[in-house]
Design a protein around this motif. Sequence first.
Motif, PDB file in Angstrom:
ATOM      1  N   THR A 154       0.831  -1.166  -0.067  1.00 55.79           N
ATOM      2  CA  THR A 154       0.210  -0.013   0.043  1.00 55.79           C
ATOM      3  C   THR A 154       0.720   1.245   0.019  1.00 55.79           C
ATOM      4  O   THR A 154       0.098   2.419   0.032  1.00 55.79           O
ATOM      5  CB  THR A 154      -0.915   0.117   1.173  1.00 55.79           C
ATOM      6  OG1 THR A 154      -0.044   0.218   2.420  1.00 55.79           O
ATOM      7  CG2 THR A 154      -1.827  -1.309   1.361  1.00 55.79           C
ATOM      8  N   THR A 155       2.232   1.322   0.065  1.00 52.43           N
ATOM      9  CA  THR A 155       3.006   2.497   0.014  1.00 52.43           C
ATOM     10  C   THR A 155       3.085   2.974  -1.234  1.00 52.43           C
ATOM     11  O   THR A 155       3.325   2.505  -2.237  1.00 52.43           O
ATOM     12  CB  THR A 155       4.327   2.074   0.646  1.00 52.43           C
ATOM     13  OG1 THR A 155       4.326   1.494   2.129  1.00 52.43           O
ATOM     14  CG2 THR A 155       5.265   3.485   0.778  1.00 52.43           C
ATOM     15  N   GLN A 156       2.684   4.380  -1.351  1.00 48.32           N
ATOM     16  CA  GLN A 156       2.970   5.326  -2.394  1.00 48.32           C
ATOM     17  C   GLN A 156       3.619   6.366  -2.025  1.00 48.32           C
ATOM     18  O   GLN A 156       3.130   7.190  -1.188  1.00 48.32           O
ATOM     19  CB  GLN A 156       1.560   5.755  -3.046  1.00 48.32           C
ATOM     20  CG  GLN A 156       0.707   4.575  -3.249  1.00 48.32           C
ATOM     21  CD  GLN A 156      -0.798   4.994  -4.024  1.00 48.32           C
ATOM     22  OE1 GLN A 156      -0.865   5.710  -4.312  1.00 48.32           O
ATOM     23  NE2 GLN A 156      -1.884   4.032  -3.966  1.00 48.32           N
ATOM     24  N   GLY A 157       4.711   6.446  -2.753  1.00 52.01           N
ATOM     25  CA  GLY A 157       5.718   7.828  -2.062  1.00 52.01           C
ATOM     26  C   GLY A 157       6.048   7.521  -0.783  1.00 52.01           C
ATOM     27  O   GLY A 157       6.634   6.456  -0.169  1.00 52.01           O
ATOM     28  N   ASP A 158       5.846   8.655   0.141  1.00 50.71           N
ATOM     29  CA  ASP A 158       6.094   8.235   1.524  1.00 50.71           C
ATOM     30  C   ASP A 158       4.955   7.943   2.448  1.00 50.71           C
ATOM     31  O   ASP A 158       5.116   8.093   3.704  1.00 50.71           O
ATOM     32  CB  ASP A 158       6.933   9.939   1.913  1.00 50.71           C
ATOM     33  CG  ASP A 158       5.711  10.915   2.030  1.00 50.71           C
ATOM     34  OD1 ASP A 158       4.645  10.748   1.577  1.00 50.71           O
ATOM     35  OD2 ASP A 158       6.132  12.067   2.454  1.00 50.71           O
ATOM     36  N   THR A 159       3.877   7.479   1.972  1.00 52.20           N
ATOM     37  CA  THR A 159       2.683   7.186   2.618  1.00 52.20           C
ATOM     38  C   THR A 159       2.189   5.740   2.785  1.00 52.20           C
ATOM     39  O   THR A 159       2.210   5.449   1.346  1.00 52.20           O
ATOM     40  CB  THR A 159       1.440   8.148   2.688  1.00 52.20           C
ATOM     41  OG1 THR A 159       2.071   9.630   2.775  1.00 52.20           O
ATOM     42  CG2 THR A 159       0.299   7.999   3.147  1.00 52.20           C
ATOM     43  N   ALA A 160       1.699   5.067   3.454  1.00 42.19           N
ATOM     44  CA  ALA A 160       1.090   3.725   3.172  1.00 42.19           C
ATOM     45  C   ALA A 160      -0.240   3.979   3.791  1.00 42.19           C
ATOM     46  O   ALA A 160      -0.756   4.549   4.681  1.00 42.19           O
ATOM     47  CB  ALA A 160       1.682   2.717   4.105  1.00 42.19           C
ATOM     48  N   TYR A 161      -1.239   3.399   2.844  1.00 43.65           N
ATOM     49  CA  TYR A 161      -2.596   3.675   2.877  1.00 43.65           C
ATOM     50  C   TYR A 161      -3.362   2.433   3.387  1.00 43.65           C
ATOM     51  O   TYR A 161      -3.415   1.320   2.303  1.00 43.65           O
ATOM     52  CB  TYR A 161      -3.253   4.320   1.576  1.00 43.65           C
ATOM     53  CG  TYR A 161      -2.556   5.543   1.231  1.00 43.65           C
ATOM     54  CD1 TYR A 161      -3.261   6.762   1.590  1.00 43.65           C
ATOM     55  CD2 TYR A 161      -1.589   5.642   0.339  1.00 43.65           C
ATOM     56  CE1 TYR A 161      -2.688   8.012   1.214  1.00 43.65           C
ATOM     57  CE2 TYR A 161      -1.088   6.994  -0.028  1.00 43.65           C
ATOM     58  CZ  TYR A 161      -1.721   8.124   0.428  1.00 43.65           C
ATOM     59  OH  TYR A 161      -1.035   9.299  -0.005  1.00 43.65           O
TER      60      TYR A 161
END
Length: 251
Positions: A143-150
């Motif tokens: 789920t990590t996209q860039g510096d964030t996991a959703y």
Amino acid sequence: MRIAVVGASGRIGREVADVLKNQGHEVVAITRSAGVDVYSGVGLGQALDGVEVVVDAANTATTETAAVRDYFRTIARNIQQESVDAGVRRIVVVSIIGIDAFTAGHYAGKLAQEQAYLEGPVPVRILRAAQFHEFTEMMLDWTTQGDTAYVPQTRTQLVAARTVAEQLAELAVAEDAPDRLDIAGPEQLDLAVATAKLAARRGTPLHVQEILDTADPNHQAQAGGALLAGDGAVIAGPTFEQWLDRNYPVR
């Protein structure tokens, strides 16, 4: 005892195989690399020659509902049939707590697998487990996209894969055991909170954000606690914090 472990190279399968070997049992690894394909059935009959118990810890990366149902239903039927021919005494399968409430994806596939096994003649013991502590690692990978996991909003009761493997091994070798058992960790947790603790230990990603994915048919069941242990479940440690300390010690 000669015990076959289906998916012996996977996350839970390799732990089960290790537990059983440490107990002195002869383990037959049922994997594609060993020349066995449980979906097509190729090599399965030969691999089960002389086997007394089968532990099914197989998994698939497929998440599309029809495909995952077909996969798990097919391997259950193949293993049942070949187990009859080989004289296998029982089959033990790892499943997931609360899947009766789910209609799509991996959860629906595991429910189809249970049903297919129970339609066969060889006695089956089902261990329904909560999500593993290691599931938080998978969440970060997925789920990590860039510096964030959703991370989808999910109430869970994380349990260590090794703990589940030990219980599977016990069900495999015990002459008298329940046909169905649930196992979970000692704490009810929000998956996003647990995943954020793991991210903090790893140092990446910088942020973990909980989301409610209303496009997912399972979102209400996940958020509403369907994956939590019910009455009568085996509750076993370590806690998530203890697992973190063991695998990602603070430096």
